[in-house]
Design a protein around this motif. Structure first.
Motif, PDB file in Angstrom:
ATOM      1  N   THR A 102     -94.743  20.779 -27.908  1.00 15.96           N
ATOM      2  CA  THR A 102     -94.201  20.853 -29.265  1.00 15.96           C
ATOM      3  C   THR A 102     -92.741  20.419 -29.283  1.00 15.96           C
ATOM      4  O   THR A 102     -92.305  19.694 -30.185  1.00 15.96           O
ATOM      5  CB  THR A 102     -94.354  22.267 -29.848  1.00 15.96           C
ATOM      6  OG1 THR A 102     -95.736  22.625 -29.810  1.00 15.96           O
ATOM      7  CG2 THR A 102     -93.848  22.346 -31.269  1.00 15.96           C
ATOM      8  N   SER A 125     -85.629  21.587 -32.317  1.00 19.67           N
ATOM      9  CA  SER A 125     -86.917  21.453 -31.627  1.00 19.67           C
ATOM     10  C   SER A 125     -87.176  22.624 -30.695  1.00 19.67           C
ATOM     11  O   SER A 125     -88.282  23.178 -30.663  1.00 19.67           O
ATOM     12  CB  SER A 125     -86.953  20.143 -30.836  1.00 19.67           C
ATOM     13  OG  SER A 125     -86.796  19.044 -31.682  1.00 19.67           O
ATOM     14  N   SER A 129     -90.023  25.578 -31.408  1.00 20.79           N
ATOM     15  CA  SER A 129     -91.109  25.707 -30.435  1.00 20.79           C
ATOM     16  C   SER A 129     -91.188  27.118 -29.868  1.00 20.79           C
ATOM     17  O   SER A 129     -92.264  27.727 -29.803  1.00 20.79           O
ATOM     18  CB  SER A 129     -90.911  24.718 -29.285  1.00 20.79           C
ATOM     19  OG  SER A 129     -90.886  23.409 -29.762  1.00 20.79           O
TER      20      SER A 129
END
Length: 152
Positions: A102, A125, A129
């Motif tokens: 991810t 990010s 995740s």
């Protein structure tokens, strides 16, 4: 007005995909062993979100006919990068685990959309995740692929 027609057709296409997700997710078992949240929840919610976003896009293109004066160019390179990352994500989710796959998917997709904000994209990010993984696994008692075996 090339992108307006493309956007309309894309919204219809993605709404049909979302509808297919809704129908097919109903065929998946309601619960998984050792999990309060069944495997049908994510496909159902993703299909619902895809339909809602498609309807929004369709109505935006209807309203934008009057506002647009010059045609916008299609971003084929960005689309192909994000499409390739989607295929990579689906192929390596089990192998790399949810957090790593991810993170890579989001980071590369964000970089394709907006180059230059490296620290911001890494931060968003990573936080997304990790937070989604722990919320789903700990709070909802669901199961997602963890870190790969070679990482432990």
């Amino acid at each position: 007005m090339q992108t307006i027609g493309f956007d309309r057709y894309a919204s219809i296409f993605f709404a049909l995909i979302g509808f297919t997700f809704l129908i097919e997710s109903r065929k998946i078992a309601d619960s998984a062993y050792g999990s309060d949240v069944g495997p049908n929840v994510f496909p159902f919610l993703l299909g619902l979100i895809l339909i809602l976003l498609s309807v929004k896009l369709f109505f935006e293109t209807l309203n934008s006919d009057k506002k647009r004066k010059s045609p916008e160019k299609l971003e084929i390179k960005r689309f192909l990068i994000i499409f390739a990352m989607s295929v990579f994500y689906a192929a390596f989710l089990e192998t790399l685990g949810y957090i790593i796959s991810t993170f890579l998917f989001l980071f590369i997709s964000f970089q394709a959309m907006e180059k230059g904000s490296l620290i911001k994209n890494v931060t968003i990010s990573a936080l997304f995740s990790i937070c989604v993984y722990f919320l789903f696994v700990e709070l909802l008692k669901g199961s997602l692929p963890g870190l790969p075996v070679w990482f432990n």
